[in-house]
Design a protein around this motif. Structure first.
Motif, PDB file in Angstrom:
ATOM      1  N   ARG A  49      -8.678  10.368   4.993  1.00  0.00           N
ATOM      2  CA  ARG A  49      -9.285   9.033   5.200  1.00  0.00           C
ATOM      3  C   ARG A  49     -10.768   9.095   5.845  1.00  0.00           C
ATOM      4  NH1 ARG A  49      -7.098   3.824   4.211  1.00  0.00           N
ATOM      5  NH2 ARG A  49      -5.259   3.906   3.141  1.00  0.00           N
ATOM      6  N   LYS A  64      -3.199   2.190   9.474  1.00  0.00           N
ATOM      7  CA  LYS A  64      -4.004   3.289   8.823  1.00  0.00           C
ATOM      8  C   LYS A  64      -5.396   2.982   8.913  1.00  0.00           C
ATOM      9  CE  LYS A  64      -0.763   3.070   4.847  1.00  0.00           C
ATOM     10  NZ  LYS A  64      -0.654   2.953   3.316  1.00  0.00           N
ATOM     11  N   HIS A  89      -8.795   2.225   7.878  1.00  0.00           N
ATOM     12  CA  HIS A  89      -9.576   1.651   6.666  1.00  0.00           C
ATOM     13  C   HIS A  89     -10.908   2.149   6.680  1.00  0.00           C
ATOM     14  CE1 HIS A  89      -6.793  -1.618   4.818  1.00  0.00           C
ATOM     15  NE2 HIS A  89      -6.293  -0.644   5.191  1.00  0.00           N
ATOM     16  N   HIS A  90     -11.490   2.451   5.198  1.00  0.00           N
ATOM     17  CA  HIS A  90     -12.644   2.852   5.226  1.00  0.00           C
ATOM     18  C   HIS A  90     -13.669   1.730   5.065  1.00  0.00           C
ATOM     19  CE1 HIS A  90     -15.552   4.740   2.308  1.00  0.00           C
ATOM     20  NE2 HIS A  90     -15.608   3.624   1.675  1.00  0.00           N
ATOM     21  N   PRO A 106      -7.339  -5.362  -5.844  1.00  0.00           N
ATOM     22  CA  PRO A 106      -8.104  -4.522  -4.715  1.00  0.00           C
ATOM     23  C   PRO A 106      -7.884  -3.099  -5.176  1.00  0.00           C
ATOM     24  CG  PRO A 106      -6.408  -6.050  -3.950  1.00  0.00           C
ATOM     25  CD  PRO A 106      -6.326  -6.280  -5.448  1.00  0.00           C
ATOM     26  N   PRO A 112      -8.625   0.673  -3.061  1.00  0.00           N
ATOM     27  CA  PRO A 112      -9.043   0.885  -1.465  1.00  0.00           C
ATOM     28  C   PRO A 112     -10.152   1.954  -1.561  1.00  0.00           C
ATOM     29  CG  PRO A 112      -7.160   2.542  -2.480  1.00  0.00           C
ATOM     30  CD  PRO A 112      -7.351   1.250  -3.447  1.00  0.00           C
ATOM     31  N   GLY A 113     -10.697   1.804  -0.579  1.00  0.00           N
ATOM     32  CA  GLY A 113     -12.266   2.277  -0.275  1.00  0.00           C
ATOM     33  C   GLY A 113     -12.033   4.029  -0.601  1.00  0.00           C
ATOM     34  N   PRO A 114     -10.854   4.787  -0.014  1.00  0.00           N
ATOM     35  CA  PRO A 114     -10.791   6.015  -0.405  1.00  0.00           C
ATOM     36  C   PRO A 114     -10.370   6.380  -1.646  1.00  0.00           C
ATOM     37  CG  PRO A 114      -9.792   5.468   1.805  1.00  0.00           C
ATOM     38  CD  PRO A 114      -9.833   4.221   1.136  1.00  0.00           C
ATOM     39  N   GLN A 174      -1.257  -5.555  -7.232  1.00  0.00           N
ATOM     40  CA  GLN A 174      -1.888  -4.357  -7.199  1.00  0.00           C
ATOM     41  C   GLN A 174      -0.639  -3.362  -8.354  1.00  0.00           C
ATOM     42  OE1 GLN A 174      -2.840  -3.300  -3.212  1.00  0.00           O
ATOM     43  NE2 GLN A 174      -4.689  -1.837  -3.854  1.00  0.00           N
ATOM     44  N   LYS A 185       6.999  -3.789   1.490  1.00  0.00           N
ATOM     45  CA  LYS A 185       5.962  -3.624   2.810  1.00  0.00           C
ATOM     46  C   LYS A 185       6.479  -4.814   3.590  1.00  0.00           C
ATOM     47  CE  LYS A 185       1.432  -3.650   4.577  1.00  0.00           C
ATOM     48  NZ  LYS A 185       0.015  -3.572   4.269  1.00  0.00           N
TER      49      LYS A 185
HETATM   50  P1  XMP Z   1      -1.532  -0.421   2.855  1.00  0.00           P
HETATM   51  O1  XMP Z   1      -0.887   0.554   2.241  1.00  0.00           O
HETATM   52  O2  XMP Z   1      -1.821  -0.619   4.284  1.00  0.00           O
HETATM   53  O3  XMP Z   1      -2.616  -1.513   2.261  1.00  0.00           O
HETATM   54  O4  XMP Z   1      -0.169  -1.555   2.500  1.00  0.00           O
HETATM   55  C1  XMP Z   1      -2.824  -2.788   2.177  1.00  0.00           C
HETATM   56  C2  XMP Z   1      -3.909  -3.173   1.464  1.00  0.00           C
HETATM   57  O5  XMP Z   1      -5.252  -2.494   1.667  1.00  0.00           O
HETATM   58  C3  XMP Z   1      -5.771  -1.563   0.827  1.00  0.00           C
HETATM   59  N1  XMP Z   1      -6.256  -0.419   1.356  1.00  0.00           N
HETATM   60  C4  XMP Z   1      -7.594  -0.249   1.614  1.00  0.00           C
HETATM   61  N2  XMP Z   1      -8.706  -1.025   1.395  1.00  0.00           N
HETATM   62  N3  XMP Z   1     -10.057   0.527   2.450  1.00  0.00           N
HETATM   63  C5  XMP Z   1      -9.825  -0.460   1.770  1.00  0.00           C
HETATM   64  O6  XMP Z   1     -10.797  -1.316   1.511  1.00  0.00           O
HETATM   65  C6  XMP Z   1      -8.880   1.490   2.586  1.00  0.00           C
HETATM   66  O7  XMP Z   1      -9.165   2.302   3.311  1.00  0.00           O
HETATM   67  C7  XMP Z   1      -7.596   0.835   2.253  1.00  0.00           C
HETATM   68  N4  XMP Z   1      -6.577   1.576   2.396  1.00  0.00           N
HETATM   69  C8  XMP Z   1      -5.804   0.588   1.654  1.00  0.00           C
HETATM   70  C9  XMP Z   1      -4.538  -1.339  -0.465  1.00  0.00           C
HETATM   71  O8  XMP Z   1      -5.006  -1.019  -1.301  1.00  0.00           O
HETATM   72  C10 XMP Z   1      -3.726  -2.669  -0.311  1.00  0.00           C
HETATM   73  O9  XMP Z   1      -4.514  -3.548  -1.125  1.00  0.00           O
END
Ligand code: XMP
Length: 516
Positions: free
Chosen positions: A301, A347, A349-350, A393, A395-397, A437, A508
């Motif tokens: 990340r 985590k 985020h990017h 959605p 994710p950025g990575p 998703q 989750k």
């Molecule tokens: P998690 O895995 O934390 O993800 O339950 C929650 C939401 O965030 C999205 N996600 C990201 N979106 N940059 C983003 O813009 C990121 O680094 C990133 N990491 C997780 C994930 O797809 C879910 O919708």
């Protein structure tokens, strides 16, 4: 320029449903903002609200550190509606008494309305019983001077109260939740009749005033914006483009971790259909070289996030004097960062964090006041394609965090193909827009299988599909077995190197949506 002439202010005392209050009010086309409970009174007055709502909250008004607002807010000059904790706080601040209820009231209750005035205006005179939703341990025991009871329930003799002359109202139940069947009527009476608002907050009016505000702020300067293809960055770019045209340049970084066809579809749309200036940077080698051999999710990340900023900055500098950075920050992000409760960072985020200071850019965040569904409406009004607006959605990575273990070109090819099959089947079956998703994850193990007469020893793909409203919590989607079967069959038959598909049935918390 304040683009919100008429607004309702919600003071947040920490309730789970505070955001819902704001959304319900905006559904009535009245603009509404959430602020922390301890916002100083002169700041609240400076916002010139037509009305103030005190939210619910987890505390008891007699707790040692119980959150309070300034009692002078209750002088009657601005209408105030207290909900649950908010109602108890009004009672306490104005000299009444609140006590532990003999029995906690949680869930549905029946409200007997004794008033067909104020928030209950227009209620059927012949019918006095209405379903409401309660969630409280304390209750109002003694009314402050000048107040009267306007509604009761079995366990709350003062389930609704109001001042006889001043527009100060309290309800023990939650009008913002769907189980309170009369909730919308109550909120409408409060904002329209008591506060005197008009239903003028629409997405068309939002676009008009936001475009004017961006023009005024930007003047003749240049703006840059990172385009990812996601809803937020697309709508941000489209809005800024409408305001300042060619003064905006967007930068699209292809990090090599995109879904199949993603880069082409984003660039195709923006370049051909909107005339937006987009610089696209092919940075696949740059990212894959840096990611070679990296297995740790946080390291991945960070590499992807930092690499993105490096490239973005390099491209931006080539444009010469840029003054502004457009960013798709949404209202929930803003509330999260200032609100009553903080969320731990699970985590990293990017995003383009740190870039504005480093490059001395001023931010333009035209979506800062909007919820996600409002952003989608704005996108539709601006003519963005439905496919982009209702995209799940991503994710950025990108696929980088959906390949567990090392990211290689070979493994990227596998996940890309599997992911495309998942999306195709989800769309075909009509489930794509029903779930939050849905995607494939490539696992770092191989298992034994048999194909034809041969033993195979190949990769495993996990299928993840979740239902959620805000990604803070999520549950796995109960997809039909035949859909799961079709996806599994197609992946195993069509994607070389995969001989097994499993379905992730974790919610989750305690799991997260993404696997890394
Ligand atoms: P998690 O895995 O934390 O993800 O339950 C929650 C939401 O965030 C999205 N996600 C990201 N979106 N940059 C983003 O813009 C990121 O680094 C990133 N990491 C997780 C994930 O797809 C879910 O919708």
């Amino acid at each position: 320029m304040d683009i919100h002439d008429e607004k309702i202010v919600v003071l947040d005392f920490g309730s789970q449903t505070t955001q819902l209050i704001a959304r319900r009010i905006r559904e009535q086309k009245v603009y509404c903002e959430i602020h922390p409970y301890n916002t100083p009174l002169d700041e609240i007055r400076a916002m010139n609200p037509k009305g103030v709502i005190l939210s619910g909250g987890p505390c008891s008004v007699y707790d040692e550190d119980a959150p309070e607002c300034d009692p002078a807010l209750l002088d009657g000059s601005v209408p105030v509606l207290g909900i649950c904790y908010g109602a108890q706080l009004i009672t306490k601040l104005l000299g009444g008494a609140v006590e532990k209820a003999a029995k906690r009231e949680f869930g549905k209750a029946v409200l007997e309305v004794q008033d067909t005035d104020g928030i209950f205006a227009g209620f059927e005179p012949g019918r006095s019983e209405y379903q409401v939703w309660m969630s409280h341990g304390d209750r109002i025991e003694r009314l402050p001077e000048g107040f009267k009871v306007t509604g009761t329930s079995e366990h709350s003799p003062a389930a609704a109260v109001r001042h006889e002359e001043k527009p100060i109202i309290g309800v023990q139940f939650h009008p913002e939740v769907a189980h309170t069947l009369i909730g919308t009527d109550i909120l409408r009476n409060f904002i329209f009749t008591i506060c005197g608002c008009s239903p003028s907050w629409t997405m068309a009016s939002f676009i008009e005033s936001t475009v004017a505000a961006i023009r005024e702020k930007v003047g003749t300067e240049k703006v840059i914006c990172a385009l990812s293809g996601g809803v937020d960055s697309s709508v941000t770019a489209a809005l800024i483009h409408r305001a300042v045209g060619d003064q905006l340049t967007c930068i699209f970084v292809d990090n090599g971790l995109m879904r199949s066809g993603e880069t082409e579809s984003v660039l195709g749309f923006f370049r051909k259909k909107t005339g937006l200036k987009v610089i696209s940077v092919d940075a696949e080698d740059f990212f894959l070289d840096r990611l070679a051999g990296v297995v740790d999710p946080e390291k991945k990340r960070k590499i992807i996030g930092h690499g993105f900023i490096e490239i973005f900055e390099r491209e931006a500098r080539k444009l010469g004097d840029v003054r502004f950075l457009g960013q798709g920050t949404l209202y929930p992000d803003v509330i999260e960062s200032v609100s009553f409760r903080g969320m731990a960072v699970i985590k990293s985020h990017h995003n383009v964090g740190g870039l504005p200071e480093k490059m001395k850019l001023d931010l333009i965040e035209p979506l800062r006041d909007l919820f996600k569904d409002e952003v989608r409406q704005v996108g539709l009004e601006l003519g963005l394609p439905e496919e982009a607006i209702f995209r799940q959605p991503f994710p950025g990575p990108g696929l980088g965090i959906r390949i567990i273990g090392e990211i290689t070109r070979e493994r990227l090819a596998i996940i890309r193909q599997a992911d495309a099959i998942v999306l195709e089947e989800m769309k075909k079956s009509g489930h794509y827009r029903k779930v939050w998703q849905s995607f494939a994850v490539l696992l770092p193990i191989q298992t034994v299988g048999v194909m034809g007469d041969e033993r195979t020893y190949e990769h495993v793909v996990a299928l993840r599909s979740v239902d959620s409203v805000d990604a803070m919590t999520a549950d796995w989607s109960r997809l039909p077995y035949d859909l799961l079967g079709r996806i599994s069959n197609r992946i195993i038959n069509e994607v070389r190197g995969v001989n097994r598909v499993v379905f992730d049935i974790s919610s989750k918390p305690p799991s997260t949506i993404e696997w890394e």
